[in-house]
Design a protein around this motif. Sequence first.
Motif, PDB file in Angstrom:
ATOM      1  N   SER A 136       0.859  -1.178   0.005  1.00  0.00           N
ATOM      2  CA  SER A 136      -0.037  -0.118   0.062  1.00  0.00           C
ATOM      3  C   SER A 136       0.914   1.220  -0.010  1.00  0.00           C
ATOM      4  O   SER A 136       2.099   1.195   0.248  1.00  0.00           O
ATOM      5  N   ARG A 137       0.381   2.230  -0.240  1.00  0.00           N
ATOM      6  CA  ARG A 137       0.943   3.721  -0.278  1.00  0.00           C
ATOM      7  C   ARG A 137       1.609   4.076   1.073  1.00  0.00           C
ATOM      8  O   ARG A 137       2.643   4.312   1.367  1.00  0.00           O
ATOM      9  N   THR A 138       0.655   3.393   2.085  1.00  0.00           N
ATOM     10  CA  THR A 138       1.226   3.825   3.539  1.00  0.00           C
ATOM     11  C   THR A 138       2.323   2.910   4.002  1.00  0.00           C
ATOM     12  O   THR A 138       3.292   3.361   4.429  1.00  0.00           O
ATOM     13  N   GLU A 139       2.451   1.562   3.293  1.00  0.00           N
ATOM     14  CA  GLU A 139       3.606   0.739   3.593  1.00  0.00           C
ATOM     15  C   GLU A 139       4.659   1.311   3.050  1.00  0.00           C
ATOM     16  O   GLU A 139       5.988   1.132   3.672  1.00  0.00           O
ATOM     17  N   TYR A 199       4.230   1.004  -9.384  1.00  0.00           N
ATOM     18  CA  TYR A 199       3.470   2.082  -8.575  1.00  0.00           C
ATOM     19  C   TYR A 199       3.467   3.237  -9.483  1.00  0.00           C
ATOM     20  O   TYR A 199       4.477   3.733  -9.870  1.00  0.00           O
TER      21      TYR A 199
END
Length: 252
Positions: A45-48, A171
């Motif tokens: 994820s973008r958070t990761e 991404y």
Amino acid sequence: MSDFHDAARNGLSSSELEAVLRQVGAERYHNRHPFHHRMTSGALSRTEMQAWALNRYCYQAVIPRKDAMILAHAQDPAFRAAWRKRIEDHDGEDGWSGGIARWLHLATSLGLDADDVKSERLALPATRFAVGAYLAFCTNRTLFEAVASSLTEMFSPLIIGERVPAMLAKYDYITEDTLAYFSRRPEQASRDADFALAYVLSHADTAERQQQAIDALVFKCDILWAMLDALQHAYGEPGNIPPGAFRPEPAR
């Protein structure tokens, strides 16, 4: 995975020692970690991804400090002249135009605040502990062991070669500019690894010292592995982010 604890018990030739060191990397380097595999498969994820960049900054920032400790142990001027290139690579000639600045650019390009990243206050506790352990190792162990711990550089071009093309392909918010840090690293890492390996092989003149070199490299691989363990535990499913660590901003 192999147990390298007694790998040099009966003494090794230089070529045998090098083979064991490379086996350590083949089995324990963090390109084998599930978090890395998720990164290269496009599953983060973008958070990761942000958490990875923020936490990895702590490691990038400590590199010139641990290299300064290695220089402090070194009495040979020729060694110091060669080793200090590492500090220049990361700090730049002016103190803020090298690899650390490029990593900060990577982090801010992912949407992180520069001051938050530089402060390291949002990093995972495990990240800070791992980075501190590496700095302490290079400060308190012998010059020989500290140099041997740097041999993870032998495997750095491999993980960069896996990571960069995959990140660009998987991404859509990551560009070549985002990943500018990596443009110089394979060449720098190969140069540094060649020097460190030659030093270790020429100074590993007893079975005890050979084992020290192996153990130092295992330790460094464990440091890098533990950092990804922490990221996976905190930000992977189901997630267990510790108090005070980075959390994504709520969607508006």
